[in-house]
Write a protein that holds these residues in place. Structure first.
Motif, mmCIF file in Angstrom:
data_model
loop_
_atom_site.group_PDB
_atom_site.id
_atom_site.type_symbol
_atom_site.label_atom_id
_atom_site.label_comp_id
_atom_site.label_asym_id
_atom_site.label_seq_id
_atom_site.Cartn_x
_atom_site.Cartn_y
_atom_site.Cartn_z
ATOM 1 N N SER A 112 0.846 -1.186 0.000
ATOM 2 C CA SER A 112 0.000 0.000 0.000
ATOM 3 C C SER A 112 0.885 1.240 0.000
ATOM 4 C CB SER A 112 -0.908 0.006 1.234
ATOM 5 O OG SER A 112 -1.572 1.243 1.368
ATOM 6 N N THR A 154 -4.359 2.230 -4.054
ATOM 7 C CA THR A 154 -4.117 3.107 -2.905
ATOM 8 C C THR A 154 -3.460 4.416 -3.330
ATOM 9 O OG1 THR A 154 -2.043 1.903 -2.493
ATOM 10 C CG2 THR A 154 -3.982 1.264 -1.216
ATOM 11 N N SER A 163 -5.934 1.246 8.380
ATOM 12 C CA SER A 163 -6.538 2.524 8.004
ATOM 13 C C SER A 163 -7.080 3.255 9.228
ATOM 14 C CB SER A 163 -7.667 2.293 6.993
ATOM 15 O OG SER A 163 -7.191 1.639 5.845
#
Length: 354
Positions: A73, A146, A233
């Motif tokens: 990511s 991402t 997240s």
């Protein structure tokens, strides 16, 4: 035929099972109170250590996805921006509100914690919406998704009046403190370590080593990856919310692709999969600019020191990565933790591993 070794009986812990989960928190709270008292008369040190703490949260949370799960990511700053702006707007709207049955200072901290949780949950929701479709794929697709998400967030913020457009948000109540930042650092590290030692963590490690084999053994690879992405997240959103409450202004320039790459560098430098490695690397790379400023001052460099540091910082990061990849491709700690690389003459119990 060799006789299989009989495992030694597990040592009984002196701590009751009912308190085992709360014990780290009970130990951390007095230490954080003392830390806050020591930092009360040092505003610059408080600010610098708060930035270090935020970067530790970002690095450790990204390590759950990039290190433990083996995904890639590069949009972590986007989730940080979601947490920062959502919590900032909420705090601005609640700035003149107080709970009548509590002292003003306590009421402000209650609303601050609510803003942190709302910012983290908003980032977790975005992580779920982004991760659910993209994590079904393999390879570099997650990195592309991402990256696109981070840029979308930046463009949306720049063109939304409620978020201050390109000028950013100012006037957010400065209710954060080093103790609060490091309380969340403690929670992030605790969650990461608990995940590592759980069946969930073993499934993540299996996905990292061989996703096809893990799926063949019955591991719900997509489900585990989405959960890891949501947890990562959430803590990135909390880090952004903390950041928004101790800086004078937040603007889209604080959450660019460069910020995402800084966090990736911290994870890679410390070692993919090592929580303590991420902590050490985040601390080192955050304090590096201040060290360079001090060096320029000693050398008597002319011109704006801040400008010189900003110009040389990224090349230094790149040079560090090149040297690291040549000398130690697995990072400083690899997949090990700090206590695993301590000298052998230190007893194992003293390393925190009974």
């Amino acid at each position: 035929m060799e006789t299989p070794a009989i495992p030694a009986p597990e040592a009984r812990s002196a701590v009751p099972a009912s308190l085992r989960g709360l014990l780290p928190v009970l130990v951390a709270l007095p230490a954080l109170a003392l830390f806050q008292w020591l930092m009360s008369d040092a505003p610059f040190a408080s600010y610098l250590l708060s930035v270090v703490g935020v970067n530790i949260i970002l690095a450790v949370s990204l390590n759950i996805v990039n290190g433990m799960t083996g995904q890639f990511s590069i949009g972590h700053a986007g989730f940080m921006a979601v947490g920062a702006y959502i919590s900032g707007v909420l705090s601005l709207n609640l700035k003149d509100v107080a709970l009548s049955f509590l002292p003003v200072a306590v009421s402000d901290q209650v609303f601050f914690v609510v803003a942190l949780l709302v910012g983290g949950l908003a980032a977790a929701l975005c992580g779920f919406l982004v991760g659910l479709p993209s994590l079904r794929l393999r390879g570099d697709y997650l990195a592309i998704v991402t990256l696109g998400f981070g840029e979308i967030i930046r463009v949306v913020v720049q063109n939304t009046d409620a978020f201050g457009r390109a000028l950013g948000l100012s006037g957010i109540p400065q209710t954060s403190s080093p103790a609060m930042v490091y309380f969340w650092v403690f929670l992030t590290v605790l969650v990461a370590r608990r995940i590592t030692g759980s069946s969930h963590g073993r499934s993540l490690w299996a996905i990292r080593e061989d996703e096809v084999a893990a799926e063949a053994m019955g591991v719900d690879t997509t489900g585990y990856k989405v959960r890891a992405f949501v947890i990562s997240s959430f803590f990135a959103g909390v880090a952004g919310a903390l950041f928004a409450h101790f800086v004078p202004i937040i603007n889209p320039g604080s959450f660019t692709f460069v910020k995402s790459m800084e966090i990736v560098v911290m994870v890679v430098l410390g070692g993919l999969g090592s929580t303590t490695g991420a902590i050490v690397a985040a601390t080192f790379l955050t304090l590096l600019p201040e060290g360079l400023r001090s060096l320029f001052t000693v050398l008597g460099a002319e011109g704006s020191l801040a400008q010189k540091v900003d110009q040389i910082r990224m090349p230094v990061y790149g040079l560090l990565l090149v040297v690291l990849m040549l000398a130690r491709p697995q990072g400083l700690f690899g997949t090990k933790e700090l206590w695993d690389v301590l000298p052998r003459w230190i007893p194992r119990k003293r390393r925190g591993l009974a």
